[in-house]
Design an enzyme around this catalytic site. Sequence first.
Site, PDB file in Angstrom:
ATOM      1  NE  ARG A  73      78.162  40.696  35.017  1.00 41.37           N
ATOM      2  CZ  ARG A  73      77.965  41.679  34.299  1.00 41.37           C
ATOM      3  NH1 ARG A  73      77.432  42.665  34.660  1.00 41.37           N
ATOM      4  NH2 ARG A  73      78.384  41.564  33.027  1.00 41.37           N
ATOM      5  CE  LYS A 103      89.331  41.134  29.408  1.00 44.54           C
ATOM      6  NZ  LYS A 103      88.463  39.886  29.657  1.00 44.54           N
ATOM      7  CG  HIS A 108      83.241  51.396  19.371  1.00 49.05           C
ATOM      8  ND1 HIS A 108      83.545  52.547  19.789  1.00 49.05           N
ATOM      9  CD2 HIS A 108      82.823  50.583  20.445  1.00 49.05           C
ATOM     10  CE1 HIS A 108      83.482  52.460  21.272  1.00 49.05           C
ATOM     11  NE2 HIS A 108      83.042  51.300  21.603  1.00 49.05           N
ATOM     12  CB  CYS A 124      84.963  50.392  24.460  1.00 47.87           C
ATOM     13  SG  CYS A 124      84.541  48.774  23.967  1.00 47.87           S
ATOM     14  N   GLY A 155      76.176  53.170  18.908  1.00 46.27           N
ATOM     15  CA  GLY A 155      75.045  52.226  18.579  1.00 46.27           C
ATOM     16  C   GLY A 155      73.962  52.008  19.304  1.00 46.27           C
ATOM     17  CG  HIS A 204      82.008  53.537  31.007  1.00 45.81           C
ATOM     18  ND1 HIS A 204      82.660  53.939  30.118  1.00 45.81           N
ATOM     19  CD2 HIS A 204      81.850  52.121  30.780  1.00 45.81           C
ATOM     20  CE1 HIS A 204      82.997  53.129  29.238  1.00 45.81           C
ATOM     21  NE2 HIS A 204      82.560  52.054  29.402  1.00 45.81           N
ATOM     22  CE  LYS A 247      74.031  36.366  39.255  1.00 39.76           C
ATOM     23  NZ  LYS A 247      74.701  37.337  39.070  1.00 39.76           N
ATOM     24  CD  GLU A 278      73.874  48.399  19.071  1.00 38.61           C
ATOM     25  OE1 GLU A 278      74.247  47.721  19.998  1.00 38.61           O
ATOM     26  OE2 GLU A 278      74.884  49.113  18.588  1.00 38.61           O
ATOM     27  CD1 TRP A 284      84.961  38.643  25.131  1.00 40.74           C
ATOM     28  CD2 TRP A 284      83.185  40.011  24.200  1.00 40.74           C
ATOM     29  NE1 TRP A 284      85.160  39.702  25.565  1.00 40.74           N
ATOM     30  CE2 TRP A 284      84.261  40.707  24.871  1.00 40.74           C
ATOM     31  CE3 TRP A 284      82.461  40.698  23.645  1.00 40.74           C
ATOM     32  CZ2 TRP A 284      84.249  42.161  25.164  1.00 40.74           C
ATOM     33  CZ3 TRP A 284      82.406  42.118  23.911  1.00 40.74           C
ATOM     34  CH2 TRP A 284      83.110  42.829  24.400  1.00 40.74           C
TER      35      TRP A 284
END
Length: 757
Positions: free
Chosen positions: A518, A109, A644, A646, A435, A697, A18, A487, A564
Amino acid sequence: MKTFVTGFPRIGEQRELKFALEKYWKGEVPFSEVEEVAETLKKRHWKYQKDANIDAISINDFSLYDTTLDTMIALGLEPQSHQDIDDDTERYFAIARGDKEHRALEMTKWFNTNYHYIVPVLDETTDKPVNIDKIKAEYQAAKAEGITPKINLIGPLTFIANAKNSQGEDAPFDAYEKVMQKYEALLELIAKLDEKIIVQFDEPVLVTDKAAELAMLTKDAYTRLSNAAANAEIYVITYFDHATEAVKALCTTPVVGIGLDFVYGAENKEVVKDIADAGKKLVAGVIDGRNVWISDIYAKVSLLEEIAKDIDKEDIIVSTSCSLLHVPFTLKYEEKLDSEVKSWLAYAVEKLGELNLTAKCFFGETLNTEEQALLEANRQANQSRRNSQKIHNPDVQARMETIASLQKKRIPFEERIVKQHAKFNYPPLATTTIGSFPQTAQVRQTRRAFKNGEIDEATYIEKMKAFTKECVAWQDEIGLEVLVHGEFERNDMVEYFGEQLDGVAFSQNGWVQSYGSRCVKPPLIYGDVSRPSPMTLFWSTYAQSLTDKPMKGMLTGAVTILNWSFVRDDQPRSQTCYQISFAIRDEIDDLQNAGIEMIQVDEAAFKEGYPLRKEKRPAYEDFALKSFWVSTNVAKETTQIHTHMCYSEFNDIIQTIEAMDADVISIETARSGNVLLKVFARTGYKHEIGPGVYDIHSPRIPSVEEMVEQIEALLEVLPARQLWINPDCGLKTRGWAEVKPSLENMVKAVKIVRESL
Ligand code: GLN
Ligand code: ZN
């Protein structure tokens, strides 16, 4: 061959790859530095495997960015759009990441993991000769290290199934012939590398619902590939679920071995006999390649014994369930983890040891003293895991006894919503946000300073209050109707909650590659989950004290926290999910009792958790839905629950979304106009919806006119009374310079449209 590792992670145990890549991309170091790091890492990773007595060690599982991209290069099927770049390295990274003149290829994915691969577009590729350079170099380097390499390739069926065409259609199998000819040509070259060659084809597509319809092609592909390289021992490896349909087809081909996942595809036991009858080797994936908990070696040996009832022991090769790409590297750098929790963990390197021990015990080989000690440590760690009070919390378990009575919806939506309108009295097309507000350098620096002990708690709170106050005042001023606190205190929507829950730990070095350079570091849910004290109450009530408008509480849902994280494997995932949903339930109750009466429960990862197999979806939907109900049915009828999500592929889960029964859902639609909303309209969706009216985005500031148009398009589909107006996701990655004009324009657009209602 007795032990087999499907693949090894490549980013480096201290993320060396990385850092080298990112320096190179910034122009700080020449590419040769990346290459040097890559060579060091490959050798180190082979050595780890060799030292653990692994017989089948992969090459070509390494990649500077992504192995699907590497496959495109090897096959000579590169995107045409990038061919004006002559330099191979520059072209490679431009395909992966884009550059000033070229856009990056789409990423998506890899099955149900959090790894993202680059999506080939098969009707827009070059027809270059196949290119064996990378494979050859790695093959020779591995041989020089005294290793008999196994060459990893993504199988043709998976390669095509994961591709699309320029119309955006998935799995363009009309390109099959073109792709197969390339694979055959590549295998012919591979055959020349050595007298005898071992090749692994990864075919996870064969564990999906597509497997049955792919049976003919499966047979064709592996017959042809076997013929293309007569000196190759071909192994077709499947993982992430069962491959029962494909096994029958593969058994009719000349391949040497078939790999099955016995961790996530217990059904595979049913087809072991077919493999035996066909005289094939079975690569038995028994060591979990996707999760971080220690194996119970004795249980793994019993599992292998059970499998061996249907096939000769000599025909079994003991393996990981999938590539170890999906787990972190080594526990070596975990210095801060609680030592008991650490003793329950096995990352990639530790899994190699488990694989070796399991195989030795299964094949009845004598263990050396070191291995004996490891086996004993494994036994003890498993025992402590079964009994430890850190894992087993009687209070949580007692509460779980009551779960059945809570697995239900609130009173009917139609009744609630009338009362909510009477109470909040918000207008049609009510405006709000998702948020988060910009996480500026100042915000992040303040959090870091507090974490590192550079500022005390009082100073931290004062500074965070200032960010919050400014944000709330601004929302009030521009005329948003339902406000959020912003937040600022949160680094990440899962980590923030994980850090406050008992039964959840955070590693120091548990990095897993997500894409390219990443990495993510998922929380470790090791034990019964509970909430020792309120998690968001302080910030929400503070924010509410600053305004008369409704302040929306902001929580992450149980399903998203689950999906997650690395989740304990000593109880069903559903149980863990319910435990988390209790924590969210209590938080909702605390919030509503403190006057926060609109509460959003984010389920960004709800869709991600869907199993690959249709037959397993109802079970997932069942607990995911019920968990959401357990969390939210504590809400009074006049407490308004928002959620929500996304992503924009709702078509196949719309019924489930409706069944979640949130009063309001905000979704990502900005890029698809009103198309998605039509799906909701068609199914007679009754609840309120906030279809994102602009894409957060992108740094572009949407104009008033375009948002007026967008809102009018929404109104063609659903009535104003049912619609909320908001951006399509949180604003944390944007700067204030974009957020301010964008939201001001959004509010203006709503005013204009309302006048014409
Ligand atoms: N409330 C979160 C935010 O606004 C939601 C993030 C998400 O959906 N990924 O950032
Ligand atoms: Zn979102």
